[in-house]
Design a protein around this motif. Structure first.
Motif, PDB file in Angstrom:
ATOM      1  N   THR A  60       0.832  -1.205   0.000  1.00 32.89           N
ATOM      2  CA  THR A  60       0.000   0.000   0.000  1.00 32.89           C
ATOM      3  C   THR A  60       0.860   1.246   0.000  1.00 32.89           C
ATOM      4  OG1 THR A  60      -0.103   0.155   2.417  1.00 32.89           O
ATOM      5  CG2 THR A  60      -1.776  -1.220   1.311  1.00 32.89           C
ATOM      6  N   GLU A 124      -6.768   9.965  -7.519  1.00 37.95           N
ATOM      7  CA  GLU A 124      -7.234   8.667  -7.041  1.00 37.95           C
ATOM      8  C   GLU A 124      -8.542   8.265  -7.710  1.00 37.95           C
ATOM      9  OE1 GLU A 124      -7.930   6.126  -2.935  1.00 37.95           O
ATOM     10  OE2 GLU A 124      -7.447   8.269  -2.795  1.00 37.95           O
ATOM     11  N   ARG A 125      -9.431   9.229  -7.873  1.00 36.15           N
ATOM     12  CA  ARG A 125     -10.718   8.929  -8.509  1.00 36.15           C
ATOM     13  C   ARG A 125     -10.521   8.515  -9.969  1.00 36.15           C
ATOM     14  NH1 ARG A 125     -13.001  12.993  -6.560  1.00 36.15           N
ATOM     15  NH2 ARG A 125     -12.694  14.463  -8.252  1.00 36.15           N
ATOM     16  N   THR A 127      -7.775   7.241 -11.465  1.00 30.83           N
ATOM     17  CA  THR A 127      -7.126   5.937 -11.619  1.00 30.83           C
ATOM     18  C   THR A 127      -8.041   4.797 -11.187  1.00 30.83           C
ATOM     19  OG1 THR A 127      -6.069   6.206  -9.423  1.00 30.83           O
ATOM     20  CG2 THR A 127      -4.777   6.849 -11.372  1.00 30.83           C
ATOM     21  N   ARG A 128      -8.915   5.064 -10.226  1.00 29.26           N
ATOM     22  CA  ARG A 128      -9.865   4.027  -9.810  1.00 29.26           C
ATOM     23  C   ARG A 128     -10.837   3.709 -10.948  1.00 29.26           C
ATOM     24  NH1 ARG A 128     -11.620   6.244  -5.459  1.00 29.26           N
ATOM     25  NH2 ARG A 128     -13.500   7.206  -6.317  1.00 29.26           N
ATOM     26  N   THR A 132     -10.944   0.143 -12.910  1.00 34.98           N
ATOM     27  CA  THR A 132     -12.163  -0.656 -13.002  1.00 34.98           C
ATOM     28  C   THR A 132     -12.472  -0.991 -14.454  1.00 34.98           C
ATOM     29  OG1 THR A 132     -13.050   0.381 -10.993  1.00 34.98           O
ATOM     30  CG2 THR A 132     -14.623  -0.703 -12.463  1.00 34.98           C
ATOM     31  N   ALA A 180      -3.779   1.829 -10.253  1.00 36.58           N
ATOM     32  CA  ALA A 180      -4.890   2.235  -9.390  1.00 36.58           C
ATOM     33  C   ALA A 180      -4.670   1.760  -7.956  1.00 36.58           C
ATOM     34  CB  ALA A 180      -6.206   1.690  -9.944  1.00 36.58           C
ATOM     35  N   ARG A 181      -4.148   0.538  -7.810  1.00 33.68           N
ATOM     36  CA  ARG A 181      -3.862   0.026  -6.456  1.00 33.68           C
ATOM     37  C   ARG A 181      -2.722   0.806  -5.810  1.00 33.68           C
ATOM     38  NH1 ARG A 181      -4.623  -4.855  -9.278  1.00 33.68           N
ATOM     39  NH2 ARG A 181      -2.371  -5.236  -9.385  1.00 33.68           N
ATOM     40  N   ARG A 184      -4.059   4.068  -4.509  1.00 33.42           N
ATOM     41  CA  ARG A 184      -5.141   3.968  -3.523  1.00 33.42           C
ATOM     42  C   ARG A 184      -4.698   4.495  -2.154  1.00 33.42           C
ATOM     43  NH1 ARG A 184      -6.829  -1.845  -3.253  1.00 33.42           N
ATOM     44  NH2 ARG A 184      -7.576  -1.380  -5.369  1.00 33.42           N
ATOM     45  N   GLY A 185      -5.520   5.362  -1.588  1.00 32.60           N
ATOM     46  CA  GLY A 185      -5.240   5.900  -0.256  1.00 32.60           C
ATOM     47  C   GLY A 185      -4.561   7.251  -0.275  1.00 32.60           C
ATOM     48  N   THR A 187      -5.644  10.118  -1.247  1.00 36.65           N
ATOM     49  CA  THR A 187      -6.517  11.206  -0.809  1.00 36.65           C
ATOM     50  C   THR A 187      -6.472  11.349   0.710  1.00 36.65           C
ATOM     51  OG1 THR A 187      -7.996  10.781  -2.679  1.00 36.65           O
ATOM     52  CG2 THR A 187      -8.871  12.102  -0.871  1.00 36.65           C
TER      53      THR A 187
END
Length: 264
Positions: A60, A124-125, A127-128, A132, A180-181, A184-185, A187
């Motif tokens: 992470t 983050e949004r 890349t998420r 997906t 994306a992983r 993540r986090g 933000t």
């Protein structure tokens, strides 16, 4: 030399830790930098994929600084000069904040602005959503083709040095779900970030050639001020500044290593 699966180039001198952007592997990410630093001024350069990036196992962003601190302890080579690009630059900043005794200096190459929560939330949004979409078999191939075409066009426009062109073209193989992983986090990390918590450490923030009023430029200026360092901008520099200005990047790292290594 390889120590517990981590490659260390060079036998002696100031240790330099390389942190690539995104979720990219470290090997080949910074063309000419490893060889250049080993030759002059004579460094030990650490090439390592932190967990969740490159060829490494899942990890992470929130745990990256602690992982790197443990790595530095295990290698017995601290404090290190950190060279980080994009997301790797943000990780370098977090390492300096959380483990200041492990960091002798920082060269941040257009780092992700961990001190700009809105920008990090958008990143983050975005890349998420892409991650997906890339997980859907039909969309995965479409996104891969679009990405490759974009990277090829960009490479042709920039007229890069051959080794830098090869490194840039490798970006066409980007693993979007892995990116994306890796993001993540960010933000939450950004919202809890305080510039006042940063140590004063020899540092250079290299910012891309963009308008002064952009969030990235403002964030870079504030980061440099908090660290007690300087902001550098080279004409025509893009986010991949280590590829379109490799000689200047090497010279900047050499200069910082010399400053860190010289007696007070």
């Amino acid at each position: 030399m390889e120590i517990d699966g981590v490659r260390v180039h060079g036998e002696s001198g100031q240790p330099v830790l390389l942190l690539p952007g995104g979720a990219e592997a470290c090997d080949g990410f910074f063309p000419g930098l490893v060889e250049g630093l080993v030759a002059d001024p004579g460094c030990r350069v650490i090439v390592h994929d932190r967990p969740g990036t490159g060829t490494a196992a899942d990890g992470t962003l929130a745990g990256a600084a602690d992982h790197l601190s443990t790595l530095i302890d295990r290698l017995g080579c601290g404090p290190v000069v950190v060279v980080g690009q994009s997301l790797g630059g943000a990780v370098g900043v977090l390492l300096a904040r959380d483990h200041p005794d492990q960091v002798a200096g920082l060269v941040l190459l257009d780092p992700t602005v961990i001190n700009e929560p809105r920008t990090c939330a958008v990143l983050e949004r975005m890349t998420r959503v892409l991650g997906t979409a890339a997980a859907v078999p039909g969309l995965r191939s479409v996104l891969a083709r679009l990405l490759r075409a974009s990277v090829v066009r960009s490479t042709r426009r920039q007229r890069l040095r051959p080794d830098c062109e090869a490194a840039h073209l490798r970006m066409a193989n980007l693993d979007i779900p892995m990116l994306a992983r890796a993001v993540r986090g960010i933000t939450e990390l950004s919202r809890g970030f305080r510039e006042a918590d940063l140590p004063r450490v020899p540092s250079v923030v290299v910012t891309a050639d963009r308008k002064p009023d952009t969030a990235m430029r403002r964030g870079h200026t504030r980061l440099a001020a908090a660290l007690g360092g300087e902001v550098v901008c080279w004409p025509g520099a893009t986010h991949g500044v280590h590829l379109d200005h490799p000689d200047e990047t090497l010279a900047t790292v050499r200069d910082l290593v010399t400053r860190v290594s010289s007696p007070a």
